[in-house]
Design a protein around this motif. Structure first.
Motif, PDB file in Angstrom:
ATOM      1  N   GLU A  95      66.144  36.845  21.277  1.00  0.00           N
ATOM      2  CA  GLU A  95      65.776  36.912  22.695  1.00  0.00           C
ATOM      3  C   GLU A  95      65.050  35.666  23.199  1.00  0.00           C
ATOM      4  OE1 GLU A  95      63.060  39.511  25.831  1.00  0.00           O
ATOM      5  OE2 GLU A  95      63.326  40.231  23.778  1.00  0.00           O
ATOM      6  N   PRO A  96      64.041  35.138  22.486  1.00  0.00           N
ATOM      7  CA  PRO A  96      63.352  33.940  23.013  1.00  0.00           C
ATOM      8  C   PRO A  96      64.306  32.766  23.262  1.00  0.00           C
ATOM      9  CG  PRO A  96      62.087  34.923  21.215  1.00  0.00           C
ATOM     10  CD  PRO A  96      63.421  35.617  21.230  1.00  0.00           C
ATOM     11  N   GLU A 101      67.356  29.538  27.228  1.00  0.00           N
ATOM     12  CA  GLU A 101      68.601  28.938  27.713  1.00  0.00           C
ATOM     13  C   GLU A 101      69.004  29.518  29.063  1.00  0.00           C
ATOM     14  OE1 GLU A 101      70.214  26.293  26.417  1.00  0.00           O
ATOM     15  OE2 GLU A 101      68.426  26.264  25.128  1.00  0.00           O
ATOM     16  N   ALA A 102      68.758  30.821  29.244  1.00  0.00           N
ATOM     17  CA  ALA A 102      69.060  31.447  30.541  1.00  0.00           C
ATOM     18  C   ALA A 102      68.186  30.830  31.632  1.00  0.00           C
ATOM     19  CB  ALA A 102      68.839  32.952  30.458  1.00  0.00           C
ATOM     20  N   ARG A 103      66.911  30.581  31.299  1.00  0.00           N
ATOM     21  CA  ARG A 103      66.016  29.950  32.271  1.00  0.00           C
ATOM     22  C   ARG A 103      66.519  28.561  32.655  1.00  0.00           C
ATOM     23  NH1 ARG A 103      62.493  26.258  32.504  1.00  0.00           N
ATOM     24  NH2 ARG A 103      62.663  25.788  30.276  1.00  0.00           N
ATOM     25  N   LYS A 104      66.954  27.799  31.662  1.00  0.00           N
ATOM     26  CA  LYS A 104      67.461  26.452  31.926  1.00  0.00           C
ATOM     27  C   LYS A 104      68.678  26.489  32.842  1.00  0.00           C
ATOM     28  CE  LYS A 104      66.030  24.438  27.485  1.00  0.00           C
ATOM     29  NZ  LYS A 104      66.526  23.887  26.181  1.00  0.00           N
ATOM     30  N   ASN A 105      69.468  27.559  32.744  1.00  0.00           N
ATOM     31  CA  ASN A 105      70.695  27.673  33.542  1.00  0.00           C
ATOM     32  C   ASN A 105      70.497  28.482  34.814  1.00  0.00           C
ATOM     33  OD1 ASN A 105      73.283  26.566  31.988  1.00  0.00           O
ATOM     34  ND2 ASN A 105      71.849  27.359  30.457  1.00  0.00           N
ATOM     35  N   LEU A 113      71.299  41.238  29.717  1.00  0.00           N
ATOM     36  CA  LEU A 113      72.756  41.301  29.763  1.00  0.00           C
ATOM     37  C   LEU A 113      73.351  40.366  28.711  1.00  0.00           C
ATOM     38  CD1 LEU A 113      75.279  42.400  31.220  1.00  0.00           C
ATOM     39  CD2 LEU A 113      75.117  40.452  32.776  1.00  0.00           C
ATOM     40  N   LEU A 114      72.776  39.186  28.555  1.00  0.00           N
ATOM     41  CA  LEU A 114      73.257  38.223  27.566  1.00  0.00           C
ATOM     42  C   LEU A 114      73.033  38.735  26.143  1.00  0.00           C
ATOM     43  CD1 LEU A 114      71.953  35.039  29.364  1.00  0.00           C
ATOM     44  CD2 LEU A 114      74.353  35.511  28.846  1.00  0.00           C
ATOM     45  N   LEU A 115      71.943  39.458  25.919  1.00  0.00           N
ATOM     46  CA  LEU A 115      71.718  40.072  24.610  1.00  0.00           C
ATOM     47  C   LEU A 115      72.800  41.102  24.310  1.00  0.00           C
ATOM     48  CD1 LEU A 115      67.844  40.526  24.726  1.00  0.00           C
ATOM     49  CD2 LEU A 115      69.075  39.239  22.983  1.00  0.00           C
ATOM     50  N   ALA A 116      73.162  41.884  25.325  1.00  0.00           N
ATOM     51  CA  ALA A 116      74.221  42.880  25.148  1.00  0.00           C
ATOM     52  C   ALA A 116      75.551  42.199  24.847  1.00  0.00           C
ATOM     53  CB  ALA A 116      74.334  43.756  26.397  1.00  0.00           C
ATOM     54  N   ILE A 117      75.849  41.118  25.551  1.00  0.00           N
ATOM     55  CA  ILE A 117      77.082  40.364  25.294  1.00  0.00           C
ATOM     56  C   ILE A 117      77.077  39.836  23.869  1.00  0.00           C
ATOM     57  CG2 ILE A 117      78.293  38.215  25.855  1.00  0.00           C
ATOM     58  CD1 ILE A 117      77.568  38.725  28.794  1.00  0.00           C
ATOM     59  N   THR A 118      75.932  39.324  23.424  1.00  0.00           N
ATOM     60  CA  THR A 118      75.827  38.779  22.077  1.00  0.00           C
ATOM     61  C   THR A 118      76.134  39.831  21.024  1.00  0.00           C
ATOM     62  OG1 THR A 118      74.146  37.194  22.810  1.00  0.00           O
ATOM     63  CG2 THR A 118      74.305  37.594  20.442  1.00  0.00           C
ATOM     64  N   GLN A 119      75.547  41.034  21.181  1.00  0.00           N
ATOM     65  CA  GLN A 119      75.816  42.080  20.192  1.00  0.00           C
ATOM     66  C   GLN A 119      77.273  42.523  20.246  1.00  0.00           C
ATOM     67  OE1 GLN A 119      72.934  44.898  18.930  1.00  0.00           O
ATOM     68  NE2 GLN A 119      74.271  46.641  19.262  1.00  0.00           N
ATOM     69  N   ASN A 120      77.844  42.590  21.426  1.00  0.00           N
ATOM     70  CA  ASN A 120      79.238  43.001  21.528  1.00  0.00           C
ATOM     71  C   ASN A 120      80.165  41.964  20.901  1.00  0.00           C
ATOM     72  OD1 ASN A 120      81.075  45.110  22.761  1.00  0.00           O
ATOM     73  ND2 ASN A 120      81.934  43.269  23.673  1.00  0.00           N
ATOM     74  N   GLU A 121      79.776  40.693  20.975  1.00  0.00           N
ATOM     75  CA  GLU A 121      80.605  39.624  20.425  1.00  0.00           C
ATOM     76  C   GLU A 121      80.550  39.565  18.903  1.00  0.00           C
ATOM     77  OE1 GLU A 121      82.755  37.489  21.708  1.00  0.00           O
ATOM     78  OE2 GLU A 121      82.549  38.293  23.727  1.00  0.00           O
ATOM     79  N   SER A 122      79.372  39.765  18.319  1.00  0.00           N
ATOM     80  CA  SER A 122      79.236  39.561  16.872  1.00  0.00           C
ATOM     81  C   SER A 122      78.760  40.783  16.104  1.00  0.00           C
ATOM     82  CB  SER A 122      78.272  38.395  16.609  1.00  0.00           C
ATOM     83  OG  SER A 122      77.004  38.654  17.176  1.00  0.00           O
ATOM     84  N   GLY A 123      78.482  41.888  16.803  1.00  0.00           N
ATOM     85  CA  GLY A 123      78.037  43.106  16.130  1.00  0.00           C
ATOM     86  C   GLY A 123      76.526  43.117  15.946  1.00  0.00           C
ATOM     87  N   PRO A 148      73.743  29.156  15.093  1.00  0.00           N
ATOM     88  CA  PRO A 148      73.494  30.194  16.110  1.00  0.00           C
ATOM     89  C   PRO A 148      72.874  29.641  17.394  1.00  0.00           C
ATOM     90  CG  PRO A 148      72.830  30.981  13.948  1.00  0.00           C
ATOM     91  CD  PRO A 148      73.144  29.524  13.793  1.00  0.00           C
ATOM     92  N   TYR A 149      71.965  28.671  17.253  1.00  0.00           N
ATOM     93  CA  TYR A 149      71.316  28.104  18.438  1.00  0.00           C
ATOM     94  C   TYR A 149      72.332  27.382  19.317  1.00  0.00           C
ATOM     95  CZ  TYR A 149      68.117  25.373  21.345  1.00  0.00           C
ATOM     96  OH  TYR A 149      67.456  24.806  22.410  1.00  0.00           O
TER      97      TYR A 149
END
Length: 381
Positions: A95-96, A101-105, A113-123, A148-149
């Motif tokens: 999350e950090p 990265e979300a803040r930068k963008n 939402l991005l955390l959920a996408i991450t888990q859906n992408e890689s389990g 990963p970064y």
């Protein structure tokens, strides 16, 4: 730092370690020092026992329980910001990085939402370094990215670009993360707003070549729909990982939980019959009452139940009389004038808990005759 400076630094560290070893050797040869160290260790052990001590007693029978019905979770806000994604502890640990990265963008509000996408992408327990599966967005073969970064940097940037291209249509941006940027143009040419039907149509039109359904598992939902390009259920899978946040509690009291009750109950009841263990917080040690709650809920991404029964009481919200439902926590005072026992209410006067008899189903009414009942409380985050 020059090679000389590096060597000097290493030399200093060596001298410090050598001096420490000599001091330790001298101290350990002195019987008085050993006696003092023994007393200190004993005091530390006793303090640890006192800290973890939670009295859980009462001999109850194991009543039958009905099947539990959970509810699909949804994001908190209409614009898909905020909320809380029920992701694994491994995904949550990123999350950090994702938030930064979300803040930068300029999309920090979409961190969950991005955390959920991450888990859906890689389990929930990623076996690959490209945890956001960002390689293909760069025209590379899957899992080419080995950091990963870097995967997060690219994945978050790609989602931000697609969110802007989608004009704020978040479901469209989500599915575009799976389908590719061309999906935005397709939707704009067919009404301009994302729908599941358009996602299905797009997948069918692109289910050719390596994405053809020919020869695939006939029982798979994609094959049955003739839509093997991407994942036609991608948006649904992402949203199912979300729960409302604190401000939605007024609606929860009407009968909805922020998590799948069946899922938590299934996790918890696998430990039925295990012995009670003071301070136990994992299957390796067995559990005390609060440890069972914390470990089970943490498996679905709910981390607000750390601490003992009193802490869990303070991190939940009282449920009005008569509005309790499966999935609420239930509390009592046992050995002190504060919450000291907790369990998971499963309906029909029954709750699942760890007490002196071990992990079992117990009766709310029987416990309330023996101890001061503090009521039902609901998890809201």
């Amino acid at each position: 730092m020059s090679a000389t400076d590096t060597a000097k630094s290493m030399a200093k560290q060596y001298v410090k370690r050598a001096a420490a070893k000599k001091i330790a050797a001298v101290m350990l040869k002195n019987p008085y020092v050993l006696a003092i160290l023994g007393v200190i260790l004993l005091l530390i052990a006793l303090m640890g026992l006192l800290f973890f001590f939670l009295l859980n007693s009462g001999a109850d029978t194991k009543p039958n329980t009905d099947s539990l019905i959970g509810n699909g979770a949804i994001p908190l806000n209409a614009d898909f910001t905020g909320g809380h994604a029920n992701v694994s502890s491994i995904i949550r640990s990123y999350e950090p990085l994702i938030r930064e990265e979300a803040r930068k963008n300029g999309i920090e509000g979409y961190t969950e939402l991005l955390l959920a996408i991450t888990q859906n992408e890689s389990g929930p327990n990623p076996s690959v370094a490209d945890i956001m599966q960002a390689s293909e967005s760069q025209g590379l073969p899957p899992n080419t990215i080995s950091d990963p970064y870097l995967s997060i940097q690219i994945g978050v940037r790609v989602f931000a670009e697609r969110l802007r291209a989608a004009g704020g249509d978040v479901p469209l941006a989500i599915h575009t993360y799976n389908y590719g940027m061309a999906f935005v143009g397709f939707v704009l040419q067919n009404g301009g707003k994302y729908t599941e039907d358009l996602a299905l149509q797009y997948s069918r039109e692109h289910s050719i070549g390596i994405y053809s359904c020919i020869g695939r598992d006939p029982n798979n939902y994609r094959t049955q729909a003739g839509a093997c390009y991407g994942d036609i259920r991608y948006v649904k899978k992402i949203l199912q990982l979300f729960t409302p946040a604190k401000s939605d509690f007024g609606n929860l009291a009407q009968g909805n939980q922020i998590f799948d009750v069946n899922q938590v109950h299934t996790i918890m009841k696998q430990f039925l019959g295990m012995p009670y263990q003071w301070g136990g917080r994992s299957p390796a040690t067995s559990f005390d009452c609060s440890g069972l709650m914390y470990w089970s809920f943490s498996q679905i991404g709910i981390k607000s139940l750390d601490g003992n029964a009193e802490t869990q009481f303070n991190n939940t919200v009282a449920v009005p009389d008569g509005q309790q439902q499966p999935g609420d926590l239930v509390f009592w005072e046992t050995y002190k004038p504060a919450p000291s026992h907790v369990g998971l209410y499963v309906g029909n006067d029954s709750f699942l808990n760890s007490n002196d008899n071990g992990i079992e189903y117990s009766s709310v009414s029987k416990w309330s005759k023996a101890y001061k009942f503090l009521g039902y409380r609901r998890i809201i985050r």
